[in-house]
Design a protein around this motif. Structure first.
Motif, PDB file in Angstrom:
ATOM      1  N   ALA A   1      29.504  50.342  39.156  1.00  0.00           N
ATOM      2  CA  ALA A   1      28.544  48.998  39.105  1.00  0.00           C
ATOM      3  C   ALA A   1      29.381  48.288  38.076  1.00  0.00           C
ATOM      4  N   LYS A   2      29.700  48.436  36.849  1.00  0.00           N
ATOM      5  CA  LYS A   2      30.163  47.605  36.050  1.00  0.00           C
ATOM      6  C   LYS A   2      31.549  47.032  36.811  1.00  0.00           C
ATOM      7  N   ARG A   3      32.329  47.835  37.363  1.00  0.00           N
ATOM      8  CA  ARG A   3      33.617  47.141  38.038  1.00  0.00           C
ATOM      9  C   ARG A   3      32.945  46.245  39.054  1.00  0.00           C
ATOM     10  N   GLU A   4      31.925  46.457  39.797  1.00  0.00           N
ATOM     11  CA  GLU A   4      31.352  45.357  40.753  1.00  0.00           C
ATOM     12  C   GLU A   4      31.014  44.099  40.039  1.00  0.00           C
ATOM     13  N   LEU A   5      30.486  44.217  38.696  1.00  0.00           N
ATOM     14  CA  LEU A   5      29.933  43.025  38.059  1.00  0.00           C
ATOM     15  C   LEU A   5      31.144  42.309  37.502  1.00  0.00           C
ATOM     16  N   ILE A   6      32.208  42.933  37.076  1.00  0.00           N
ATOM     17  CA  ILE A   6      33.336  42.269  36.728  1.00  0.00           C
ATOM     18  C   ILE A   6      34.111  41.463  37.584  1.00  0.00           C
ATOM     19  N   ALA A   7      34.156  42.174  38.814  1.00  0.00           N
ATOM     20  CA  ALA A   7      34.701  41.524  40.231  1.00  0.00           C
ATOM     21  C   ALA A   7      33.829  40.351  40.470  1.00  0.00           C
ATOM     22  N   GLY A   8      32.577  40.667  40.646  1.00  0.00           N
ATOM     23  CA  GLY A   8      31.593  39.497  41.233  1.00  0.00           C
ATOM     24  C   GLY A   8      31.621  38.356  40.347  1.00  0.00           C
ATOM     25  N   VAL A   9      31.542  38.416  38.954  1.00  0.00           N
ATOM     26  CA  VAL A   9      31.446  37.232  38.153  1.00  0.00           C
ATOM     27  C   VAL A   9      32.779  36.632  38.384  1.00  0.00           C
ATOM     28  N   THR A  10      33.768  37.238  38.095  1.00  0.00           N
ATOM     29  CA  THR A  10      35.107  36.570  38.278  1.00  0.00           C
ATOM     30  C   THR A  10      35.424  35.869  39.665  1.00  0.00           C
ATOM     31  N   ASP A  11      34.922  36.534  40.566  1.00  0.00           N
ATOM     32  CA  ASP A  11      35.052  35.848  42.181  1.00  0.00           C
ATOM     33  C   ASP A  11      34.208  34.507  41.978  1.00  0.00           C
ATOM     34  N   LEU A  12      33.100  34.618  41.369  1.00  0.00           N
ATOM     35  CA  LEU A  12      32.087  33.442  41.415  1.00  0.00           C
ATOM     36  C   LEU A  12      32.571  32.384  40.554  1.00  0.00           C
ATOM     37  N   LEU A  13      33.142  32.552  39.527  1.00  0.00           N
ATOM     38  CA  LEU A  13      33.997  31.531  38.904  1.00  0.00           C
ATOM     39  C   LEU A  13      34.961  30.821  39.504  1.00  0.00           C
ATOM     40  N   GLN A  14      35.594  31.655  40.305  1.00  0.00           N
ATOM     41  CA  GLN A  14      36.596  30.960  41.056  1.00  0.00           C
ATOM     42  C   GLN A  14      36.162  30.188  42.278  1.00  0.00           C
ATOM     43  N   ARG A  15      35.149  30.747  43.018  1.00  0.00           N
ATOM     44  CA  ARG A  15      34.599  29.966  44.010  1.00  0.00           C
ATOM     45  C   ARG A  15      34.020  28.788  43.625  1.00  0.00           C
ATOM     46  N   VAL A  16      32.729  28.818  42.591  1.00  0.00           N
ATOM     47  CA  VAL A  16      32.183  27.607  42.183  1.00  0.00           C
ATOM     48  C   VAL A  16      33.086  26.547  41.285  1.00  0.00           C
ATOM     49  N   LEU A  17      33.969  26.955  40.519  1.00  0.00           N
ATOM     50  CA  LEU A  17      34.465  26.119  39.543  1.00  0.00           C
ATOM     51  C   LEU A  17      36.027  26.058  39.614  1.00  0.00           C
TER      52      LEU A  17
ATOM     53  N   GLU B   1      24.820  26.875  41.248  1.00  0.00           N
ATOM     54  CA  GLU B   1      25.447  27.964  41.934  1.00  0.00           C
ATOM     55  C   GLU B   1      25.875  28.937  41.170  1.00  0.00           C
ATOM     56  N   LEU B   2      26.306  28.668  39.794  1.00  0.00           N
ATOM     57  CA  LEU B   2      26.424  29.901  38.876  1.00  0.00           C
ATOM     58  C   LEU B   2      25.285  30.673  38.498  1.00  0.00           C
ATOM     59  N   ILE B   3      24.363  30.119  38.314  1.00  0.00           N
ATOM     60  CA  ILE B   3      22.901  30.658  37.855  1.00  0.00           C
ATOM     61  C   ILE B   3      22.437  31.309  39.012  1.00  0.00           C
ATOM     62  N   ALA B   4      22.442  30.747  40.387  1.00  0.00           N
ATOM     63  CA  ALA B   4      22.127  31.541  41.376  1.00  0.00           C
ATOM     64  C   ALA B   4      22.816  32.701  41.562  1.00  0.00           C
ATOM     65  N   GLY B   5      24.307  32.642  41.452  1.00  0.00           N
ATOM     66  CA  GLY B   5      25.168  33.702  41.954  1.00  0.00           C
ATOM     67  C   GLY B   5      25.137  34.772  41.003  1.00  0.00           C
TER      68      GLY B   5
END
Lengths: 73, 73, 73, 73, 73, 73
Positions: free
Chosen positions: D17-33, F20-24
């Motif tokens: 689960a922690k692995r998914e959080l790390i991957a998910g947050v990193t991916d989100l920051l790439q996509r959004v910003l 988007e960050l907040i929602a994501g």
């Protein structure tokens, strides 16, 4: 009266090493900004390897991936 | 919806004491700023003595040095 | 020598209100845990409304949604 | 090179689960910003239940109070 | 890949001083713990004087009180 | 009721991007750990470029050095 928070991976930093970090950061703030050492607070947060991510991976996997890249060069 | 993070040295704070900190901080934010207690979050971080520095020293040494100064006065 | 960090939305908290927060938190830590006020540090971080999310929404939208719900009850 | 700190209650989050959080947050920051995943750091802080407060109560009591309210409706 | 967060009062620290803090902390972590400078992140948070408390007082009042004590000795 | 703090360099992230960050992040915590979105708090801290260091340098200099390396390959 600065406050410094240091986060490192939990990999067995000794009490002596932490002592050096505390002394070194406090000294640095005095030299650079003239901050009073008496009220400089430093806390160290040792974070479990599973709880530290970089490059989208837990740090152990990230290091393994990097080591493999080095080998393949 | 404030967020409060409390860092203290790990010296055996009881669950009851932490309960009082949580209630007290939440109440304070309601009284002073009218913040809604329902969405006030408080976290407490108990930091190992080796990981807390003040005055350029780990806290145990800092206290010992202070106690000695008191004695010598 | 506790360290307390308070995050609130930036909505014009007065210097007097912040003064009360600092005094109140410091007093609380002395009463509950016997912490020395002289070395208790409190910092307040006022966060722009756009930068604070709850319920998956920026806080202003969250409040508007809640107010609407109240109205519709 | 963003830095993200995630605080959750300590309730047995798995390494996966922690692995998914790390991957998910990193991916989100790439996509959004458009942030570079290689230098995105994520740390996860699992906080003991006694050390997490909401609504002026330790989280276990808060949940029990909420469950009771649900029942009484 | 350590992460260091430095909080100081906002009193006009120059870009050059911040540069020295960043270099100094990064160097310290390499010397003491062998941490890779390339992935060491340092952030500096300059906190408004009204938002920093010590000894139960906003820092400006705390300093004024201390200066007065010195004078009266 | 997780709490997530995101630190990024201040480079003009739009209100929409922050939304988007907040929602994501809130969505991610619900999917991975079943966390309740209603009590998930996200704060975003935009840090001045001078106040962010990596590789022992302020981030602008670090990027310039990296760009030059790329050119020289």
């Amino acid at each position: 009266m600065p406050y410094v928070h240091i986060r490192i991976t939990r990999e067995g930093a000794s009490a002596e090493a932490k002592r050096e970090l505390i002394a070194g950061v406090t000294d640095l703030l005095q030299r650079v900004l003239g901050k009073n050492p008496a009220t400089t607070v430093v806390t160290i947060d040792e974070v479990d390897m599973d709880n530290w991510g970089i490059g989208g991976l837990p740090v152990a996997e990230f290091r393994a991936a990097q080591a493999q890249q080095e080998t393949q060069r």
